[in-house]
Design an enzyme around this catalytic site. Structure first.
Site, PDB file in Angstrom:
ATOM      1  N   GLN A 100       0.854  -1.200   0.000  1.00 38.18           N
ATOM      2  CA  GLN A 100       0.000   0.000   0.000  1.00 38.18           C
ATOM      3  C   GLN A 100       0.887   1.245   0.000  1.00 38.18           C
ATOM      4  O   GLN A 100       0.396   2.353  -0.090  1.00 38.18           O
ATOM      5  CB  GLN A 100      -0.889   0.007   1.242  1.00 38.18           C
ATOM      6  CG  GLN A 100      -1.850  -1.183   1.287  1.00 38.18           C
ATOM      7  CD  GLN A 100      -2.607  -1.231   2.604  1.00 38.18           C
ATOM      8  OE1 GLN A 100      -3.605  -0.570   2.783  1.00 38.18           O
ATOM      9  NE2 GLN A 100      -2.109  -2.018   3.526  1.00 38.18           N
ATOM     10  N   HIS A 118      -1.389   1.280  -4.352  1.00 37.92           N
ATOM     11  CA  HIS A 118      -1.784   2.686  -4.223  1.00 37.92           C
ATOM     12  C   HIS A 118      -0.863   3.607  -5.032  1.00 37.92           C
ATOM     13  O   HIS A 118      -0.766   4.793  -4.753  1.00 37.92           O
ATOM     14  CB  HIS A 118      -1.805   3.107  -2.742  1.00 37.92           C
ATOM     15  CG  HIS A 118      -2.903   2.444  -1.965  1.00 37.92           C
ATOM     16  ND1 HIS A 118      -2.945   2.402  -0.598  1.00 37.92           N
ATOM     17  CD2 HIS A 118      -4.014   1.787  -2.393  1.00 37.92           C
ATOM     18  CE1 HIS A 118      -4.043   1.731  -0.213  1.00 37.92           C
ATOM     19  NE2 HIS A 118      -4.692   1.352  -1.281  1.00 37.92           N
ATOM     20  N   CYS A 156      -1.026  31.016 -41.188  1.00 30.95           N
ATOM     21  CA  CYS A 156      -0.282  32.183 -40.702  1.00 30.95           C
ATOM     22  C   CYS A 156      -1.195  33.393 -40.444  1.00 30.95           C
ATOM     23  O   CYS A 156      -1.137  34.014 -39.391  1.00 30.95           O
ATOM     24  CB  CYS A 156       0.798  32.527 -41.730  1.00 30.95           C
ATOM     25  SG  CYS A 156       1.667  34.034 -41.349  1.00 30.95           S
TER      26      CYS A 156
HETATM   27  P1  NAD Z   1      -1.565   2.960   8.508  1.00 30.70           P
HETATM   28  O1  NAD Z   1      -0.894   4.235   8.813  1.00 30.70           O
HETATM   29  O2  NAD Z   1      -3.037   2.938   8.483  1.00 30.70           O
HETATM   30  O3  NAD Z   1      -1.080   1.876   9.555  1.00 30.70           O
HETATM   31  C1  NAD Z   1       0.293   1.632   9.787  1.00 30.70           C
HETATM   32  C2  NAD Z   1       0.411   0.609  10.874  1.00 30.70           C
HETATM   33  O4  NAD Z   1       1.772   0.265  10.982  1.00 30.70           O
HETATM   34  C3  NAD Z   1      -0.062   1.107  12.237  1.00 30.70           C
HETATM   35  O5  NAD Z   1      -1.068   0.250  12.736  1.00 30.70           O
HETATM   36  C4  NAD Z   1       1.190   1.060  13.106  1.00 30.70           C
HETATM   37  O6  NAD Z   1       0.954   0.554  14.404  1.00 30.70           O
HETATM   38  C5  NAD Z   1       2.091   0.123  12.354  1.00 30.70           C
HETATM   39  N1  NAD Z   1       3.525   0.416  12.477  1.00 30.70           N
HETATM   40  C6  NAD Z   1       4.141   1.617  12.384  1.00 30.70           C
HETATM   41  N2  NAD Z   1       5.472   1.475  12.478  1.00 30.70           N
HETATM   42  C7  NAD Z   1       5.704   0.157  12.645  1.00 30.70           C
HETATM   43  C8  NAD Z   1       6.879  -0.626  12.811  1.00 30.70           C
HETATM   44  N3  NAD Z   1       8.093  -0.067  12.769  1.00 30.70           N
HETATM   45  N4  NAD Z   1       6.736  -1.958  12.974  1.00 30.70           N
HETATM   46  C9  NAD Z   1       5.515  -2.532  13.007  1.00 30.70           C
HETATM   47  N5  NAD Z   1       4.386  -1.847  12.841  1.00 30.70           N
HETATM   48  C10 NAD Z   1       4.459  -0.520  12.653  1.00 30.70           C
HETATM   49  O7  NAD Z   1      -0.963   2.410   7.137  1.00 30.70           O
HETATM   50  P2  NAD Z   1      -1.620   1.564   5.981  1.00 30.70           P
HETATM   51  O8  NAD Z   1      -2.486   0.489   6.536  1.00 30.70           O
HETATM   52  O9  NAD Z   1      -0.519   1.227   5.046  1.00 30.70           O
HETATM   53  O10 NAD Z   1      -2.587   2.592   5.249  1.00 30.70           O
HETATM   54  C11 NAD Z   1      -2.143   3.897   5.017  1.00 30.70           C
HETATM   55  C12 NAD Z   1      -2.254   4.380   3.584  1.00 30.70           C
HETATM   56  O11 NAD Z   1      -1.479   5.543   3.516  1.00 30.70           O
HETATM   57  C13 NAD Z   1      -1.673   3.468   2.579  1.00 30.70           C
HETATM   58  O12 NAD Z   1      -2.657   3.150   1.721  1.00 30.70           O
HETATM   59  C14 NAD Z   1      -0.566   4.254   1.861  1.00 30.70           C
HETATM   60  O13 NAD Z   1      -0.920   4.504   0.524  1.00 30.70           O
HETATM   61  C15 NAD Z   1      -0.474   5.542   2.522  1.00 30.70           C
HETATM   62  N6  NAD Z   1       0.837   5.827   3.151  1.00 30.70           N
HETATM   63  C16 NAD Z   1       2.003   5.428   2.564  1.00 30.70           C
HETATM   64  C17 NAD Z   1       3.212   5.706   3.153  1.00 30.70           C
HETATM   65  C18 NAD Z   1       4.475   5.231   2.487  1.00 30.70           C
HETATM   66  O14 NAD Z   1       4.488   5.050   1.271  1.00 30.70           O
HETATM   67  N7  NAD Z   1       5.553   4.995   3.239  1.00 30.70           N
HETATM   68  C19 NAD Z   1       3.263   6.395   4.360  1.00 30.70           C
HETATM   69  C20 NAD Z   1       2.068   6.802   4.936  1.00 30.70           C
HETATM   70  C21 NAD Z   1       0.866   6.494   4.331  1.00 30.70           C
END
Ligand code: NAD
Length: 295
Positions: A100, A118, A156
């Site tokens: 994602q 995404h 032109c």
């Molecule tokens: P989310 O933010 O909804 O959830 C992230 C989860 O990861 C949280 O529940 C958190 O507890 C957990 N987490 C954070 N750091 C961690 C670690 N070091 N080890 C283990 N767990 C950890 O993210 P999602 O479900 O991917 O959905 C968010 C949407 O936002 C995605 O669809 C994405 O497109 C976008 N997004 C992308 C990025 C990126 O590309 N890095 C960053 C932020 C959001």
């Protein structure tokens, strides 16, 4: 850890669903954990929508660059979470990653089979002409616009005075077309020659990320891959975003499945194994187990 190491060793094919949590150790904040980008400012979800982009493109780009830390994006490096998955693939394990994330860090770590459901923040494209642009260009402009220059031929239409009808011809200063002068030629002629003009497309670019109201990519492929896999591994996702969160809900209960996430999710009950902890640390422990069991 012993059980998970055994599941990985036994699995012929593994489907990985990764989320923002796998990249927090690389310095990119997630969205929905307690320190997440959405958590303190829910208006950002509205800003990251297709309807907002279509109406307020400049404001969209300012917010988007802030949320995804675009100024820094080129400096982000994969962390052990990404590297471990890439190493498993290098060692011969069949691994399909459906991420994602939009940061491209799985590919930078060396994983080959990565589907960005995404999209990607490393690319933007022009909604008018389709031209694509890389991260360097996206970072260099506050509101990136399409630089493509097209040459078009127009009539032109320049007025050319004919001061003297005894002249054999007059030449249009605009396009160079030569006009023969007759007895009946009036005091001025309108040039019907062809003139090339350069047009810069100039449309504001759209980042290649899936916005709210956009449709996600590779969902049929993700479902198919999961059904063919012996192990479903979900890492760093709150599983709040659909439809990708349907995959663990539909994954057959007789197969092995694990979620590694710092915080509990509403779908933890769908997994055979739940690890609430850091992805990098869990993978480091797992790596030790896999090494010791192979000796
Ligand atoms: P989310 O933010 O909804 O959830 C992230 C989860 O990861 C949280 O529940 C958190 O507890 C957990 N987490 C954070 N750091 C961690 C670690 N070091 N080890 C283990 N767990 C950890 O993210 P999602 O479900 O991917 O959905 C968010 C949407 O936002 C995605 O669809 C994405 O497109 C976008 N997004 C992308 C990025 C990126 O590309 N890095 C960053 C932020 C959001």
């Amino acid at each position: 850890m012993n059980t998970l190491a055994a599941w990985i060793q036994q699995a012929k094919k593994i489907t990985v669903l990764s989320g923002a949590g796998i990249s927090t150790d690389s310095g990119i904040p997630d969205f929905r954990s307690s320190a997440g980008v959405w958590t303190n400012d829910t208006s950002r979800q509205y800003i990251m929508s297709l309807s907002y982009f279509n109406r307020h493109r400049s404001e969209f780009w300012a917010a988007y660059k802030d949320i995804f830390k675009i100024k820094l994006a080129g400096d982000f490096k994969p962390n052990y979470g990404h590297q471990f998955l890439a190493e498993l693939e290098t060692e011969g394990k069949m691994i399909d990653i459906f991420t994602q994330n939009v940061d491209g860090l799985h590919q930078l770590a060396g994983s080959k089979k990565v589907c960005e459901v995404h999209g990607s923040m490393r690319i933007a494209h022009c909604t008018n002409c389709g031209e694509t642009y890389d991260l360097d260009y996206i970072r260099s402009e506050a509101v990136p616009t399409c630089r493509k220059v097209e040459q078009k031929e127009n009539v032109c239409n320049q007025y050319i005075p004919v001061p003297d009808r005894s002249l054999h011809h007059v030449v249009c200063q605009e396009c160079g077309t030569r006009h023969v002068i007759h007895e009946a030629t009036s005091d001025a002629i309108r040039c019907k020659g062809k003139k090339k003009r350069e047009y810069r497309c100039n449309h504001v670019l759209k980042p290649d990320v899936v916005l709210f109201q956009d449709s996600i990519r590779y969902f049929p492929e993700a479902k198919k891959s999961a059904m063919q896999s012996d192990l479903l591994l979900v890492v760093g996702s709150s599983l709040q975003v659909g439809p990708i969160n349907e995959i663990p809900q539909r994954f057959p209960a007789y197969k092995n499945s694990v979620i590694i996430n710092k915080e509990p999710t509403k779908l933890d009950h769908c997994f055979k194994m739940v690890i609430h902890g850091s992805i990098s640390k869990t993978f480091q422990q797992l790596h030790q187990k896999l090494l010791s069991s192979s000796h």
